[in-house]
Structure formats: C-alpha cells, structure tokens
Design a protein around this motif. Sequence first.
Motif, PDB file in Angstrom:
ATOM      1  N   UNK A   1       0.882  -1.175   0.000  1.00 23.52           N
ATOM      2  CA  UNK A   1       0.000   0.000   0.000  1.00 23.52           C
ATOM      3  C   UNK A   1       0.910   1.212   0.000  1.00 23.52           C
ATOM      4  N   UNK A   2       0.790   2.045  -0.988  1.00 23.71           N
ATOM      5  CA  UNK A   2       1.756   3.139  -1.063  1.00 23.71           C
ATOM      6  C   UNK A   2       1.101   4.527  -1.152  1.00 23.71           C
ATOM      7  N   UNK A   3       1.763   5.463  -0.459  1.00 23.44           N
ATOM      8  CA  UNK A   3       1.451   6.882  -0.635  1.00 23.44           C
ATOM      9  C   UNK A   3       2.642   7.479  -1.348  1.00 23.44           C
ATOM     10  N   UNK A   4       2.414   8.460  -2.188  1.00 24.37           N
ATOM     11  CA  UNK A   4       3.547   9.122  -2.836  1.00 24.37           C
ATOM     12  C   UNK A   4       3.877  10.384  -2.060  1.00 24.37           C
ATOM     13  N   UNK A   5       5.163  10.537  -1.730  1.00 26.05           N
ATOM     14  CA  UNK A   5       5.562  11.768  -1.051  1.00 26.05           C
ATOM     15  C   UNK A   5       5.757  12.850  -2.096  1.00 26.05           C
ATOM     16  N   UNK A   6       4.897  13.843  -2.034  1.00 27.96           N
ATOM     17  CA  UNK A   6       4.959  14.934  -2.999  1.00 27.96           C
ATOM     18  C   UNK A   6       5.691  16.100  -2.342  1.00 27.96           C
ATOM     19  N   UNK A   7       6.641  16.641  -3.066  1.00 23.23           N
ATOM     20  CA  UNK A   7       7.343  17.809  -2.551  1.00 23.23           C
ATOM     21  C   UNK A   7       6.428  19.012  -2.761  1.00 23.23           C
ATOM     22  N   UNK A   8       5.888  19.576  -1.671  1.00 21.47           N
ATOM     23  CA  UNK A   8       4.857  20.610  -1.847  1.00 21.47           C
ATOM     24  C   UNK A   8       5.436  21.957  -2.273  1.00 21.47           C
ATOM     25  N   UNK A   9       6.763  22.078  -2.262  1.00 20.76           N
ATOM     26  CA  UNK A   9       7.427  23.343  -2.553  1.00 20.76           C
ATOM     27  C   UNK A   9       6.870  24.476  -1.688  1.00 20.76           C
ATOM     28  N   UNK A  10       6.805  24.177  -0.390  1.00 16.12           N
ATOM     29  CA  UNK A  10       6.381  25.176   0.599  1.00 16.12           C
ATOM     30  C   UNK A  10       7.591  25.425   1.475  1.00 16.12           C
TER      31      UNK A  10
ATOM     32  N   UNK B   1      -2.218   1.992  -4.753  1.00 14.34           N
ATOM     33  CA  UNK B   1      -2.007   3.427  -4.522  1.00 14.34           C
ATOM     34  C   UNK B   1      -3.065   3.937  -3.550  1.00 14.34           C
ATOM     35  N   UNK B   2      -2.630   4.435  -2.385  1.00 11.98           N
ATOM     36  CA  UNK B   2      -3.630   4.889  -1.411  1.00 11.98           C
ATOM     37  C   UNK B   2      -3.679   6.400  -1.229  1.00 11.98           C
ATOM     38  N   UNK B   3      -2.579   7.093  -1.498  1.00 12.50           N
ATOM     39  CA  UNK B   3      -2.698   8.532  -1.276  1.00 12.50           C
ATOM     40  C   UNK B   3      -1.414   9.316  -1.373  1.00 12.50           C
ATOM     41  N   UNK B   4      -1.477  10.499  -0.780  1.00 13.80           N
ATOM     42  CA  UNK B   4      -0.369  11.443  -0.879  1.00 13.80           C
ATOM     43  C   UNK B   4       0.228  11.711   0.493  1.00 13.80           C
ATOM     44  N   UNK B   5       1.540  11.948   0.497  1.00 13.00           N
ATOM     45  CA  UNK B   5       2.260  12.230   1.731  1.00 13.00           C
ATOM     46  C   UNK B   5       3.051  13.518   1.550  1.00 13.00           C
ATOM     47  N   UNK B   6       3.109  14.312   2.614  1.00  5.76           N
ATOM     48  CA  UNK B   6       3.845  15.583   2.594  1.00  5.76           C
ATOM     49  C   UNK B   6       4.579  15.740   3.917  1.00  5.76           C
TER      50      UNK B   6
ATOM     51  N   UNK C   1      -4.585  11.269   3.042  1.00  4.94           N
ATOM     52  CA  UNK C   1      -3.711  12.443   2.970  1.00  4.94           C
ATOM     53  C   UNK C   1      -2.854  12.392   4.232  1.00  4.94           C
ATOM     54  N   UNK C   2      -1.541  12.392   4.039  1.00  2.00           N
ATOM     55  CA  UNK C   2      -0.616  12.364   5.177  1.00  2.00           C
ATOM     56  C   UNK C   2       0.157  13.680   5.166  1.00  2.00           C
ATOM     57  N   UNK C   3      -0.035  14.469   6.222  1.00  2.00           N
ATOM     58  CA  UNK C   3       0.565  15.821   6.236  1.00  2.00           C
ATOM     59  C   UNK C   3       1.901  15.867   6.982  1.00  2.00           C
ATOM     60  N   UNK C   4       2.445  14.698   7.368  1.00  2.00           N
ATOM     61  CA  UNK C   4       3.771  14.673   7.991  1.00  2.00           C
ATOM     62  C   UNK C   4       3.743  15.177   9.428  1.00  2.00           C
TER      63      UNK C   4
ATOM     64  N   UNK D   1      -9.237  20.836   2.787  1.00  2.41           N
ATOM     65  CA  UNK D   1     -10.546  20.365   2.291  1.00  2.41           C
ATOM     66  C   UNK D   1     -10.458  18.882   1.990  1.00  2.41           C
ATOM     67  N   UNK D   2     -10.866  18.087   2.989  1.00  2.84           N
ATOM     68  CA  UNK D   2     -10.829  16.639   2.786  1.00  2.84           C
ATOM     69  C   UNK D   2     -12.062  16.204   1.997  1.00  2.84           C
ATOM     70  N   UNK D   3     -11.905  15.182   1.183  1.00  2.00           N
ATOM     71  CA  UNK D   3     -13.034  14.638   0.433  1.00  2.00           C
ATOM     72  C   UNK D   3     -13.736  13.586   1.285  1.00  2.00           C
ATOM     73  N   UNK D   4     -14.944  13.269   0.919  1.00  2.00           N
ATOM     74  CA  UNK D   4     -15.740  12.264   1.612  1.00  2.00           C
ATOM     75  C   UNK D   4     -14.923  10.988   1.868  1.00  2.00           C
ATOM     76  N   UNK D   5     -14.848  10.568   3.119  1.00  2.00           N
ATOM     77  CA  UNK D   5     -14.202   9.292   3.438  1.00  2.00           C
ATOM     78  C   UNK D   5     -12.678   9.339   3.496  1.00  2.00           C
ATOM     79  N   UNK D   6     -12.080  10.467   3.158  1.00  2.00           N
ATOM     80  CA  UNK D   6     -10.607  10.525   3.188  1.00  2.00           C
ATOM     81  C   UNK D   6     -10.069  10.440   4.619  1.00  2.00           C
ATOM     82  N   UNK D   7      -8.976   9.723   4.759  1.00  5.81           N
ATOM     83  CA  UNK D   7      -8.330   9.570   6.061  1.00  5.81           C
ATOM     84  C   UNK D   7      -7.171  10.554   6.144  1.00  5.81           C
ATOM     85  N   UNK D   8      -7.038  11.205   7.301  1.00  5.44           N
ATOM     86  CA  UNK D   8      -5.976  12.198   7.471  1.00  5.44           C
ATOM     87  C   UNK D   8      -4.927  11.650   8.443  1.00  5.44           C
ATOM     88  N   UNK D   9      -3.674  11.614   7.990  1.00  6.37           N
ATOM     89  CA  UNK D   9      -2.597  11.061   8.808  1.00  6.37           C
ATOM     90  C   UNK D   9      -1.605  12.152   9.192  1.00  6.37           C
TER      91      UNK D   9
END
Length: 385
Positions: free
Chosen positions: A132-141, A180-185, A221-224, A254-262
């Motif tokens: 099960x994988x999340x992709x770590x996206x570089x948010x450029x923040x 593919x389960x989601x995004x990581x930051x 969505x994983x916000x680190x 803004x989470x979508x219906x059913x999205x899990x926040x990590x």
Amino acid sequence: MPFNTTQLQALPTPSYVYDRALLDSTLAAIKAETHDNTSCHVHYAIKANDNPEVLSAIAREGFGADCVSGGEIRAAIEANFPASEIAFAGVGKADWEIRLALNLGIGMFNVESREELAVISELATDTGTIAHISLRINPDVEASTHAHITTGCAENKFGIAHKDMITTIRQAQSLPNIDFVGLHFHIGSQLLDMSDFESLCLRINELQELLEGEGIEVRNINVGGGLGVSYDDPDGHPIANFAAYFETFRRHLKLRQGQQLHFELGRAIVAQMGSLLTRVLYVKHTAVKDFVILDAGMTELIRPALYGALHKIENVTASERKETEDKVMYDVVGPICESSDVFAYDYPLPRTCRGDLMLIRSAGAYGQTMASTYNHRPLPQAFIL
Ligand code: LLP
C-alpha cells in the motif's frame, strides 16, 4: 524543574531522564484534540526517541508509528504498534527493509521516487504481497525553520515534484502488487508558525483539485509532522500547542468524503519530557571567559553543535544551595575534542562549582537517538522517572 533532586542525585551522568507523567499528559492532550474524528490518525515518528518504554507507552494509547528504517519497524512491532498503523518513509529504503515491511504487512509505504516505486513493486511481486503506497509529494512550501531541517522546498532531496505527480500515480496504478492509497507531505521540523501548515493545506487543496480533474481517487492524505516546542521556556509550555495545530488542518484542509488524514509527529510528543542529566567536571577560569565543562557533550546531545540549537540549562545543585548572588556568564561546553562541542555561549547561571548537577532541558526528541560513540564514549542510558 520537573524532577525530584534526590532522585536525580542517585543517577549516573551523563544520562537521559524522561518524565513519564508529562509524556502521558502530552498524549492525552493530542487525544483530546482528535478523539471526535475517527478519520484522523496520529503516527509517532520513532526517530525522535526510540526508548522501548516510551514506545510502549505511546503504542498503548492507540497511536500509529512512523518509521524510517527496518530497525525502527522492528522496534515498533516489539512495542506493540499494530503493523497496519505503521508508515515506512525514507528516500533510501534498502531491499531487506522493504521485504521486512512487506512481510509484516505494514499500513503504508511513503514512496519518494519512481525508481523506488519500481523496486517495491518487484519485491512485492516476489514475496506475493501487496504494497500500500502513498507518494511523497514535494509541496514546494518553504517553512520558517533551520535550513538543515526544512524538507518541503523544491531543491531538497525529498519527495516527487508536483509536475511528476500525475505520471507517477499512473505508474503506481499500472504496476503489479501496488495499491495506490494517497499522498504524503512533510514541510520541515520545529515549526511554530501555523501559517506554514496553512500554506501546506492550501497547496494540498490545489493538488486535490488537479487529481479530481484526472479522476484519480485519493484515500489518504498524510501531512507529515513538524510541530515545534518551546526550547526557551519548557516549564511555561510543557505541552505543544496541539489545539492550534489541529485546528489549522480542520479549518484549511478540504478533505473529500471518506478521506483519512494522517499525521507524523515526533518532537512535539517527546521533546519536553526529556532532559540530559550531567555533572560539572570543571569550572575553568581564563582571562577572557569562564567555562563550565560538563561530562556530557555533543556525543550525548548534538543539536547545539549541528543546528545551533539552544536548550535551556539549569544548575540543579545551585538551586538547592539557594545561591543568592547575581548570575555569572559562562560558556557551557562538553569534553569532546571539537571546538563545536558547546551547549551555550555567554549563558547566565548561578555561581557554578565542580560536581554540580545540571539539566539540559527539552532533550527528549532527537537527543538520545542522535547520540554517538565518538571519542570511544559509551552511549548514554535513560531513566524514566
Ligand atoms: N515525517 C517525516 C517525513 C520526517 O522527515 C520527520 C522528521 C517527521 C515526520 C517528524 O518530524 P517532527 O514532528 O519531529 O518535527 N534532528 C532534527 C530533526 C530532524 C527531523 C527529521 N524528520 C532536530 O534535532 O531538530
């Protein structure tokens, strides 16, 4: 000072002392902010402090674990974190670590490159498992913290660039044995300004719209991690500002219906419960300065030498002596053969003597885990009080 002096006097130095009651109230504070939301998962970042008793205490309260090595995954399992609540991150996962994680059935891999994704798919196929994988996206923040601990701007080694996000997700969806389960930051560490987390939320909202347009479903969505603590005033702020932190995500993401926040919090959970206990070896007087030379150095706590961090220093014995004289300015240094082995320059302390017991505060995170045996020194022990 959170500890009883008589108790401290009996302990060997240098060593770490952890305040169990503060750890418990910190965990309770997080649960109070998140208990009404079942889609919210807090993973403890083991790299901050991997003491087995600390890990078990955190696992017992129902937290997940954020691991960055096979060793940390094993420590998490030994401490009874459920495998399904383990996230495995890191830019350089070795094959044996990936296999270990697959065989244990961990909750998710936070994947940092297309190259890594291909290897995970290959090893998962090989072992007959699903990754099960999340992709770590570089948010450029760009976050306001020390340059060595920011991670979310474009030039860091971490994550996948936005412009490659969609193609990498498509690659993940096409590879065998990959779910593919989601995004990581993760934008950095020791962040105290909530507007940094707000910027992250806004960036995630933009990316989510883009993905929606492409018809890509995102479950997690994983916000680190990154929430900071007060190094100046650990007694005034023993518990990090979890209320403001979680509220920032509630308001701006803004989470979508059913999205899990990590979340993956390390420092904010353990920094303030820990102090480095050390004794004064010598007070050295020179023509220009007075030095307090401790039996602890950068081998026990490297943050001052590595990041220029200033931890509060207390002379426990002088407080007992009830020193009434004015404070004296000292350079507080360790015994290591490096000129960067300094805890603080021109630091005001009560008059200090050989044998005095000192506490270097807010050292529960990235203290013991970053200790080394440089100069052939033994690693420090820890005591939970
Ligand atoms: N998630 C990821 C992907 C991370 O890289 C980190 C920390 C965390 C979570 C946990 O971050 P925290 O909540 O503890 O800020 N040794 C440095 C800190 C390095 C942080 C590395 N990554 C220090 O002593 O300040």
